[in-house]
Design an enzyme around this catalytic site. Structure first.
Site, PDB file in Angstrom:
ATOM      1  NE  ARG A 234      -4.267  -1.264  -0.162  1.00 24.51           N
ATOM      2  CZ  ARG A 234      -4.355  -2.277  -1.019  1.00 24.51           C
ATOM      3  NH1 ARG A 234      -3.322  -2.566  -1.800  1.00 24.51           N
ATOM      4  NH2 ARG A 234      -5.454  -2.991  -1.114  1.00 24.51           N
ATOM      5  CG  ASP A 258       2.093  -2.546  -8.358  1.00 24.91           C
ATOM      6  OD1 ASP A 258       2.102  -2.202  -9.561  1.00 24.91           O
ATOM      7  OD2 ASP A 258       1.182  -3.228  -7.854  1.00 24.91           O
ATOM      8  CD  GLU A 263      -2.630   3.178  -5.616  1.00 21.82           C
ATOM      9  OE1 GLU A 263      -1.493   2.883  -5.237  1.00 21.82           O
ATOM     10  OE2 GLU A 263      -3.515   2.340  -5.837  1.00 21.82           O
ATOM     11  CG  HIS A 295      -2.654  -1.041  -7.232  1.00 25.13           C
ATOM     12  ND1 HIS A 295      -3.045  -0.304  -6.145  1.00 25.13           N
ATOM     13  CD2 HIS A 295      -2.734  -2.344  -6.837  1.00 25.13           C
ATOM     14  CE1 HIS A 295      -3.357  -1.111  -5.145  1.00 25.13           C
ATOM     15  NE2 HIS A 295      -3.170  -2.355  -5.541  1.00 25.13           N
TER      16      HIS A 295
HETATM   17  P1  NAD Z   1      -1.757 -11.344   4.629  1.00 25.16           P
HETATM   18  O1  NAD Z   1      -2.826 -10.867   5.536  1.00 25.16           O
HETATM   19  O2  NAD Z   1      -1.738 -12.753   4.197  1.00 25.16           O
HETATM   20  O3  NAD Z   1      -0.337 -11.010   5.304  1.00 25.16           O
HETATM   21  C1  NAD Z   1      -0.055  -9.816   5.950  1.00 25.16           C
HETATM   22  C2  NAD Z   1       1.018 -10.097   6.988  1.00 25.16           C
HETATM   23  O4  NAD Z   1       1.369  -8.837   7.589  1.00 25.16           O
HETATM   24  C3  NAD Z   1       0.533 -11.014   8.117  1.00 25.16           C
HETATM   25  O5  NAD Z   1       1.436 -12.088   8.285  1.00 25.16           O
HETATM   26  C4  NAD Z   1       0.505 -10.104   9.350  1.00 25.16           C
HETATM   27  O6  NAD Z   1       0.829 -10.775  10.544  1.00 25.16           O
HETATM   28  C5  NAD Z   1       1.555  -9.066   8.982  1.00 25.16           C
HETATM   29  N1  NAD Z   1       1.403  -7.810   9.690  1.00 25.16           N
HETATM   30  C6  NAD Z   1       0.277  -7.080   9.851  1.00 25.16           C
HETATM   31  N2  NAD Z   1       0.562  -5.954  10.531  1.00 25.16           N
HETATM   32  C7  NAD Z   1       1.878  -5.987  10.807  1.00 25.16           C
HETATM   33  C8  NAD Z   1       2.761  -5.102  11.486  1.00 25.16           C
HETATM   34  N3  NAD Z   1       2.332  -3.958  12.025  1.00 25.16           N
HETATM   35  N4  NAD Z   1       4.060  -5.450  11.581  1.00 25.16           N
HETATM   36  C9  NAD Z   1       4.499  -6.603  11.044  1.00 25.16           C
HETATM   37  N5  NAD Z   1       3.723  -7.482  10.384  1.00 25.16           N
HETATM   38  C10 NAD Z   1       2.424  -7.167  10.269  1.00 25.16           C
HETATM   39  O7  NAD Z   1      -1.795 -10.349   3.389  1.00 25.16           O
HETATM   40  P2  NAD Z   1      -1.248 -10.632   1.915  1.00 25.16           P
HETATM   41  O8  NAD Z   1      -2.280 -11.324   1.117  1.00 25.16           O
HETATM   42  O9  NAD Z   1       0.118 -11.209   2.000  1.00 25.16           O
HETATM   43  O10 NAD Z   1      -1.174  -9.125   1.363  1.00 25.16           O
HETATM   44  C11 NAD Z   1      -0.261  -8.172   1.895  1.00 25.16           C
HETATM   45  C12 NAD Z   1      -0.639  -6.795   1.382  1.00 25.16           C
HETATM   46  O11 NAD Z   1      -0.407  -6.727  -0.026  1.00 25.16           O
HETATM   47  C13 NAD Z   1      -2.146  -6.492   1.487  1.00 25.16           C
HETATM   48  O12 NAD Z   1      -2.473  -6.005   2.730  1.00 25.16           O
HETATM   49  C14 NAD Z   1      -2.356  -5.470   0.428  1.00 25.16           C
HETATM   50  O13 NAD Z   1      -2.153  -4.181   0.975  1.00 25.16           O
HETATM   51  C15 NAD Z   1      -1.252  -5.743  -0.579  1.00 25.16           C
HETATM   52  N6  NAD Z   1      -1.743  -6.193  -1.898  1.00 25.16           N
HETATM   53  C16 NAD Z   1      -1.305  -5.539  -3.003  1.00 25.16           C
HETATM   54  C17 NAD Z   1      -1.701  -5.947  -4.271  1.00 25.16           C
HETATM   55  C18 NAD Z   1      -1.182  -5.270  -5.533  1.00 25.16           C
HETATM   56  O14 NAD Z   1      -1.712  -5.513  -6.627  1.00 25.16           O
HETATM   57  N7  NAD Z   1      -0.169  -4.458  -5.472  1.00 25.16           N
HETATM   58  C19 NAD Z   1      -2.581  -7.020  -4.386  1.00 25.16           C
HETATM   59  C20 NAD Z   1      -3.005  -7.687  -3.232  1.00 25.16           C
HETATM   60  C21 NAD Z   1      -2.582  -7.262  -1.989  1.00 25.16           C
END
Ligand code: NAD
Length: 331
Positions: A234, A258, A263, A295
């Site tokens: 994000r 990305d 954005e 993105h």
């Molecule tokens: P997920 O929920 O599987 O994993 C997130 C991880 O972050 C978890 O293991 C959690 O424990 C950890 N976490 C949360 N808060 C934390 C903190 N303060 N400190 C340390 N660790 C922390 O999520 P995911 O599916 O792996 O996705 C991750 C992020 O990717 C999403 O939240 C989203 O913002 C982003 N995303 C981007 C795109 C894109 O097209 N660019 C697409 C999908 C998701």
């Protein structure tokens, strides 16, 4: 049962048609986004399925309930563009697609890192001018990097597997430790340790008030000179002005973004020759060692099919049962 689907792109239509045929359910499609101006088009429908980077306004949510719709299914994972307190207050049932293809985002992240390490942006610019000399764009190798992965959820774990496949050393930070990664001894205890050791930092955590601007001037000052930062999570995780200062001072050697703080002003639009009123974007976009993508990390055939099918199944489940497996908790 009738559903209204907003923000529909052409690449989604074949998957939607397939789902309609299999489920014998009428889904009305529009390419318009879900706003207070367009929500009335869903009057008479049982549920709404939507996908957009634009925020879902509170007035739109209010209007949705006024026309009798309480089932809203998002085709993506992130719910940071919707006010969950308002969702709860209005009694709206909200679902997301928690996992659609973590591999898509992880593979894209690694691709961008490879491009930065092999300086492809600079080479492309040179080659366009028919300058086919190698020097001075000497590159770096991924197998020599220490990659610090922040967030070891679905995407972070995929990214780790790929980085390890290239022979990179991986270290990781997460509030919750994954047992397999723990067994491998990948976790550091603090972000400071990760900043101090990593030559590449990649973000895979959600945006919360506590993670907003986690990469700020203070964090950057603790990083290895020349560190590469990758963000496909994000935009607001990074303070963009601090990133620019870090690039100017050479602490940051490159970045692949990305996602960006503002954005919505730029991404997913064809701006042609229009002036872009986003100084940080213009600054970062002009740099040889910064890659910006709009993105698109998620954007693969597998991910799109899953986003369509799971969101429609979620909406159907909400309409039929009043709840769903992927219901977002608004407590
Ligand atoms: P997920 O929920 O599987 O994993 C997130 C991880 O972050 C978890 O293991 C959690 O424990 C950890 N976490 C949360 N808060 C934390 C903190 N303060 N400190 C340390 N660790 C922390 O999520 P995911 O599916 O792996 O996705 C991750 C992020 O990717 C999403 O939240 C989203 O913002 C982003 N995303 C981007 C795109 C894109 O097209 N660019 C697409 C999908 C998701």
């Amino acid at each position: 049962m009738k559903m209204m689907m907003y923000g529909v792109r052409d690449d989604e239509r074949p998957f939607i048609e397939q789902w309609q045929e299999q489920n014998h359910i009428d889904v009305q499609l529009t390419d318009q986004l879900l706003t207070e101006e367009t929500v009335d088009q869903a009057r008479g429908y049982d549920g709404i399925v939507a996908f957009q980077q634009l925020s879902y306004s509170n007035r739109m949510l209010q209007r949705m309930t006024e026309i009798g719709i309480y089932n809203l299914s998002l085709r993506n994972v992130g719910v940071d563009n919707i006010d969950l307190k308002q969702v709860a207050k209005l009694g709206i049932k909200l679902t997301n697609v928690p996992v659609y293809s973590p591999e898509a985002i992880a593979e894209f992240t690694v691709t961008q890192l490879m491009q930065l390490l092999r300086r492809t942006k600079e080479y492309t610019q040179k080659f366009e001018k028919h300058d086919f000399r190698w020097a001075p764009q000497i590159s770096k190798e991924l197998n020599q990097q220490t990659v610090g992965v922040i967030g070891t959820g679905h995407i972070g774990q995929c990214a780790i597997r790929i980085f390890q496949g290239f022979g990179a050393k991986v270290i990781a930070y997460d509030k919750f430790h994954n047992p397999e990664l723990e067994r491998q001894g990948l976790y550091v205890d603090t972000l400071d340790e990760l900043y101090c050791q990593a030559t590449v930092i990649t973000l895979h955590i959600p945006l919360f008030p506590s993670t907003q601007h986690m990469i700020d001037a203070t964090a950057i000052a603790k990083m290895n000179p020349g560190v590469i930062i990758l963000n496909a999570a994000r935009g607001q995780l990074i303070d963009e002005q601090a990133l620019i200062d870090g690039l100017d001072r050479g602490i940051i050697g490159g970045a692949a973004l990305d996602v960006m703080e503002d954005e919505i002003k730029v991404f997913n639009r064809n701006l042609g020759d229009q002036k872009i009123d986003y100084p940080e974007f213009n600054n970062l976009f002009s740099r040889d060692n910064v890659l910006i993508s709009p993105h698109t990390a998620f954007y693969t055939d597998v991910a799109v099919r899953n986003m369509v099918e799971v969101s429609l199944n979620n909406n159907r489940q909400l309409i039929e049962t009043g709840t769903a497996d992927n219901l977002i908790s608004t407590d």
